[in-house]
Design a protein around this motif. Structure first.
Motif, PDB file in Angstrom:
ATOM      1  N   LEU A  59       5.630 -33.601 -30.188  1.00  0.00           N
ATOM      2  CA  LEU A  59       4.219 -33.927 -30.018  1.00  0.00           C
ATOM      3  C   LEU A  59       3.343 -32.708 -30.265  1.00  0.00           C
ATOM      4  O   LEU A  59       3.710 -31.584 -29.906  1.00  0.00           O
ATOM      5  CB  LEU A  59       3.942 -34.434 -28.603  1.00  0.00           C
ATOM      6  N   VAL A  60       2.211 -32.940 -30.877  1.00  0.00           N
ATOM      7  CA  VAL A  60       1.141 -31.953 -30.947  1.00  0.00           C
ATOM      8  C   VAL A  60      -0.023 -32.501 -30.138  1.00  0.00           C
ATOM      9  O   VAL A  60      -0.434 -33.646 -30.332  1.00  0.00           O
ATOM     10  CB  VAL A  60       0.707 -31.678 -32.397  1.00  0.00           C
ATOM     11  N   LEU A  61      -0.542 -31.697 -29.224  1.00  0.00           N
ATOM     12  CA  LEU A  61      -1.627 -32.146 -28.360  1.00  0.00           C
ATOM     13  C   LEU A  61      -2.972 -31.836 -28.997  1.00  0.00           C
ATOM     14  O   LEU A  61      -3.156 -30.754 -29.579  1.00  0.00           O
ATOM     15  CB  LEU A  61      -1.538 -31.445 -27.004  1.00  0.00           C
ATOM     16  N   ASP A  62      -3.915 -32.769 -28.893  1.00  0.00           N
ATOM     17  CA  ASP A  62      -5.265 -32.428 -29.319  1.00  0.00           C
ATOM     18  C   ASP A  62      -5.935 -31.634 -28.197  1.00  0.00           C
ATOM     19  O   ASP A  62      -5.373 -31.440 -27.115  1.00  0.00           O
ATOM     20  CB  ASP A  62      -6.073 -33.667 -29.712  1.00  0.00           C
ATOM     21  N   GLU A  63      -7.150 -31.172 -28.455  1.00  0.00           N
ATOM     22  CA  GLU A  63      -7.814 -30.271 -27.505  1.00  0.00           C
ATOM     23  C   GLU A  63      -8.029 -30.938 -26.156  1.00  0.00           C
ATOM     24  O   GLU A  63      -7.845 -30.317 -25.098  1.00  0.00           O
ATOM     25  CB  GLU A  63      -9.150 -29.813 -28.091  1.00  0.00           C
ATOM     26  N   THR A  64      -8.400 -32.210 -26.178  1.00  0.00           N
ATOM     27  CA  THR A  64      -8.647 -32.926 -24.921  1.00  0.00           C
ATOM     28  C   THR A  64      -7.362 -33.078 -24.122  1.00  0.00           C
ATOM     29  O   THR A  64      -7.342 -32.833 -22.905  1.00  0.00           O
ATOM     30  CB  THR A  64      -9.255 -34.311 -25.202  1.00  0.00           C
TER      31      THR A  64
ATOM     32  N   GLU B 291      -6.483 -31.516 -20.406  1.00  0.00           N
ATOM     33  CA  GLU B 291      -6.098 -32.340 -19.264  1.00  0.00           C
ATOM     34  C   GLU B 291      -4.792 -31.844 -18.646  1.00  0.00           C
ATOM     35  O   GLU B 291      -4.655 -31.749 -17.424  1.00  0.00           O
ATOM     36  CB  GLU B 291      -5.946 -33.802 -19.692  1.00  0.00           C
ATOM     37  N   LEU B 292      -3.808 -31.526 -19.492  1.00  0.00           N
ATOM     38  CA  LEU B 292      -2.522 -31.082 -18.970  1.00  0.00           C
ATOM     39  C   LEU B 292      -2.612 -29.698 -18.343  1.00  0.00           C
ATOM     40  O   LEU B 292      -1.876 -29.383 -17.407  1.00  0.00           O
ATOM     41  CB  LEU B 292      -1.472 -31.099 -20.072  1.00  0.00           C
ATOM     42  N   GLU B 293      -3.511 -28.865 -18.855  1.00  0.00           N
ATOM     43  CA  GLU B 293      -3.657 -27.532 -18.269  1.00  0.00           C
ATOM     44  C   GLU B 293      -4.172 -27.600 -16.841  1.00  0.00           C
ATOM     45  O   GLU B 293      -3.950 -26.676 -16.053  1.00  0.00           O
ATOM     46  CB  GLU B 293      -4.582 -26.683 -19.139  1.00  0.00           C
TER      47      GLU B 293
ATOM     48  N   GLY C  73       9.879 -29.130 -33.147  1.00  0.00           N
ATOM     49  CA  GLY C  73       8.719 -28.748 -33.944  1.00  0.00           C
ATOM     50  C   GLY C  73       7.718 -27.959 -33.131  1.00  0.00           C
ATOM     51  O   GLY C  73       7.424 -28.305 -31.988  1.00  0.00           O
ATOM     52  N   PRO C  74       7.187 -26.883 -33.696  1.00  0.00           N
ATOM     53  CA  PRO C  74       6.261 -26.030 -32.952  1.00  0.00           C
ATOM     54  C   PRO C  74       4.929 -26.706 -32.672  1.00  0.00           C
ATOM     55  O   PRO C  74       4.455 -27.530 -33.452  1.00  0.00           O
ATOM     56  CB  PRO C  74       6.072 -24.822 -33.896  1.00  0.00           C
ATOM     57  N   ALA C  75       4.326 -26.358 -31.538  1.00  0.00           N
ATOM     58  CA  ALA C  75       2.990 -26.814 -31.176  1.00  0.00           C
ATOM     59  C   ALA C  75       2.189 -25.588 -30.752  1.00  0.00           C
ATOM     60  O   ALA C  75       2.711 -24.741 -30.021  1.00  0.00           O
ATOM     61  CB  ALA C  75       3.051 -27.830 -30.035  1.00  0.00           C
ATOM     62  N   PRO C  76       0.956 -25.448 -31.218  1.00  0.00           N
ATOM     63  CA  PRO C  76       0.165 -24.255 -30.914  1.00  0.00           C
ATOM     64  C   PRO C  76       0.080 -23.959 -29.427  1.00  0.00           C
ATOM     65  O   PRO C  76      -0.234 -24.841 -28.627  1.00  0.00           O
ATOM     66  CB  PRO C  76      -1.214 -24.603 -31.490  1.00  0.00           C
ATOM     67  N   GLY C  77       0.405 -22.734 -29.061  1.00  0.00           N
ATOM     68  CA  GLY C  77       0.252 -22.285 -27.683  1.00  0.00           C
ATOM     69  C   GLY C  77       1.352 -22.678 -26.733  1.00  0.00           C
ATOM     70  O   GLY C  77       1.293 -22.341 -25.550  1.00  0.00           O
TER      71      GLY C  77
END
Length: 335
Positions: free
Chosen positions: A124-129, A133-135, A146-150
């Protein structure tokens, strides 16, 4: 938004609402469903979960998947579960339900309301929203596949894996090599298909070979998609079609093999096929592949987040192992 507001809307007591939100058996299922539906509509999140301030551990880890009916996801979940059970933790599964699923409900409400100590995201790649929310939960998080930013990632080096597959075909003497990849319609991490495609193209360019655009086929990371892509790629005459096909997953490779069989092509005499994954069905039909171990990746991911829950600093996770397994679907080109 708190329990009192939910009680006001539902006409129930605060005590009943509280018991319903916790799913206690003393509350009727219809009442539990009604209360949770209202809680979702109001955007209710228990304050301790939302702020990450719950006292003590919940002894549970959330695992988020785009769908649950794919080989890679099922194997990875099994690996996560093995480690969690060994550590005395429960696994809470969040199925996004593919492209028609309600990601907003899952990320903004369900995951925040259920108390877990960490999250493992599959492809999964998360969008900004979603990321914001998860943060809020302050949970340790890691991605498998697969890599996901951050975020830390557990998975194979997709570019290197593609280069290994191409190198095998080049070593056999193939020069007319097609690629079957594409984006998974079920929400797979977008980096995986593109990195494998780029690895293929880079390896071909390094060998001084050009790839016709028509030989970059979309197999949608599925058996049916591979069969459809193979039917188009292999419909040309022997002098016009590729002598080998590299597929970005074993499921697509199995589909290409079916297409070749329907067209009466001998494998590997007239066509060589190689995939990526190490799928057990591939082993059954003798598919040459770059094998990975998603179950082992799941175990690594689980151990990583559990260590972070225990206070360890997040460490770098090395690429997962990938091994060329040569079987009967690759050979020297005919003629």
């Amino acid at each position: 938004m708190g329990i009192q507001e939910i009680a006001t809307v539902t006409g129930l007591s605060k005590a009943t609402v509280s018991r319903a939100l916790r799913g206690l058996p003393s509350v009727a299922e219809t009442t539990v469903d009604h209360v949770r539906r209202v809680a979702d509509e109001l955007g209710y999140v228990p304050s301790s979960a939302a702020a990450g301030l719950a006292t003590g551990r919940q002894r549970a880890v959330g695992v988020v998947v785009p769908v649950i009916d794919r080989w890679f996801y099922a194997k990875a979940i099994g690996g996560v579960d093995v480690e969690l059970r060994r550590a005395g933790y429960d696994l809470v599964l969040y199925n996004l339900g593919g492209p028609g699923g309600d990601r907003d409900r899952a990320f903004r409400r369900s995951m925040l309301r259920h108390r877990v100590d960490a999250l493992v995201l599959l492809s999964l790649v998360l969008d900004e929203t979603e990321r914001s929310e998860l943060e809020l939960t302050r949970h340790p998080m890691i991605v498998i596949g697969g890599p996901a930013p951050g975020l830390r990632n557990v998975g194979v080096d997709d570019v290197a894996v593609a280069a290994t597959a191409v190198g095998h075909l080049l070593g056999l003497g193939h020069r007319r090599i097609a690629y079957v990849g594409g984006q998974d319609e079920a929400g797979m991490n977008v980096a995986v298909p593109f990195r494998r495609r780029d690895g293929f193209l880079d390896a071909m360019a390094a060998a001084g070979l050009e790839v016709p655009r028509s030989w970059l086929a979309d197999g949608r990371f599925s058996f049916a998609g591979g069969a459809a892509a193979g039917a188009v790629l292999l419909a040309e005459s022997a002098s016009e079609r590729p002598t080998a096909v590299f597929c970005a997953s074993d499921e697509m490779a199995l589909g290409v093999l079916l297409a070749a069989r329907r067209l009466g092509l001998r494998v590997p005499g007239e066509l060589s096929v190689i995939g990526i994954d190490g799928h057990e069905y591939g082993a059954a039909v003798g598919l040459t592949t770059i094998a990975q171990d998603p179950e082992a990746q799941g175990r690594v991911a689980a151990r990583a987040v559990l260590a972070e829950v225990d206070g360890a600093r997040p460490g770098v996770v090395p690429p997962a192992a990938a091994t060329l397994v040569v079987r009967g679907t690759t050979g020297v080109p005919a003629g």
